[in-house]
Design an enzyme around this catalytic site. Structure first.
Site: not given
Ligand code: BDR
Ligand code: CA
Length: 311
Positions: A241
């Site tokens: 992500h």
């Molecule tokens: C986001 O949530 C976190 O767990 C990850 O680091 C990312 O920023 C994804 O939904």
């Protein structure tokens, strides 16, 4: 070089985002600021320091920020995804930090850096938006110094933390509402819709494991995160992500965006933390627009991230 501040809650995909940035000559990494999120603030801050050490950038200041949301405490963190220490239980495999955390609050450090900046600064929030909301609330005079906010968060299609909400937005919906719906700083939002499409596969991870110190250090953080994605998405791979958002911060236009109004559900019902991305044509001219990244060349992106962390 575009000056850049990463606001983060490392976090395994945050680790890739930091490493990608440290390896990218297009940006000048001014600071890494930390926020509660995947795990508590103490861990996210310690992880940021160790990750910068791994990347050979202990010179980059790290300042700790919010340890909780603006208004309503959240019931849980994401240690089931990122491990109790935020890095799959492998934080100790990273080199020890040679520098201490900066004495300033994250918001104070961001404000100092913006005040002295001679070029527009990109801010990349890749955790809950609490620090950035506080920055905009406390220092509206500094908004013209921000070139873009490039944030990972939200979803047009449904969530990963609840049926409706993505983790970063769900963690502090009031902060996200401020940043995405109430402010006017040019903002790119990189939602789950795109990050899931950019999941890397087993071959990508093998190439990572065969790389140098940074790449192998990152690979060591991945096993339980990868297992999570096998369980929740049924893939042999994982989702990067935050690194996808940083790719856009580093190389503007690498993601294809659509300008849409975005609302954040701050109710206390089942929709809390959802982002409502209005994609209706012709209905948006009078509303604040966010550039929502909904498309990209997925293969190019995977190579972009990998080629740099292999350097
Ligand atoms: C986001 O949530 C976190 O767990 C990850 O680091 C990312 O920023 C994804 O939904
Ligand atoms: Ca994150």
């Amino acid at each position: 070089m575009t000056p850049l501040i990463i606001d983060t809650d490392p976090g395994i995909d945050d680790a890739f985002a930091i490493a990608l940035t440290a390896a990218s000559p297009e940006v000048d990494l001014l600071a890494v600021t930390t926020v509660f999120g995947n795990v508590g603030l103490e861990n996210t801050t310690a992880n940021a320091l160790r990750l910068l050490e791994l990347c050979g950038r202990p010179d980059v200041p790290v300042a700790a920020g919010a340890d909780r949301p603006l208004v309503h405490p959240t019931p849980h963190r994401a240690s089931e995804v990122h491990g109790g220490d935020g890095l799959s239980g492998a934080a100790d495999t990273l080199p020890k930090a040679s520098k201490d955390v900066d004495g300033r609050h994250a918001v104070a450090l961001m404000a100092d850096l913006l005040r002295t900046a001679t070029e527009p600064v990109t801010i990349a929030p890749i955790g809950p938006m609490t620090n950035v909301a506080l920055l905009l609330a406390l220092h509206p005079e500094l908004k013209p110094k921000i070139g873009r906010i490039v944030a990972m968060g939200g979803s047009a299609k449904g969530g990963n933390t609840t049926a409706a909400a993505e983790f970063n937005i769900w963690s502090d919906p009031e902060a996200a509402h401020r940043v995405l719906a109430e402010e006017d700083v040019p903002t790119v939002l990189v939602p789950l819709d795109l990050t899931h499409r950019c999941a890397v596969d087993a071959t990508w991870l093998e190439r990572l494991a065969a790389g140098g110190t940074v790449a192998r250090g990152l690979h060591a953080l991945t096993p339980s995160y990868r297992a999570t994605y096998r369980r929740v998405l049924g893939i042999d791979g994982m989702v990067l992500h935050d690194a996808i958002a940083l790719a856009e911060a580093i190389s503007p236009g690498i993601l294809r965006t659509t300008a849409c109004p975005v609302e954040v559900d701050t109710s206390h019902g089942p929709g809390r933390g959802a982002t409502i991305v209005d994609q209706r044509r012709g209905r948006n001219s009078h509303r604040r627009l966010v550039d929502v990244a909904l498309d990209a060349d997925v293969t190019e992106l995977g190579e972009f991230v990998l080629s740099r962390v292999l350097r």
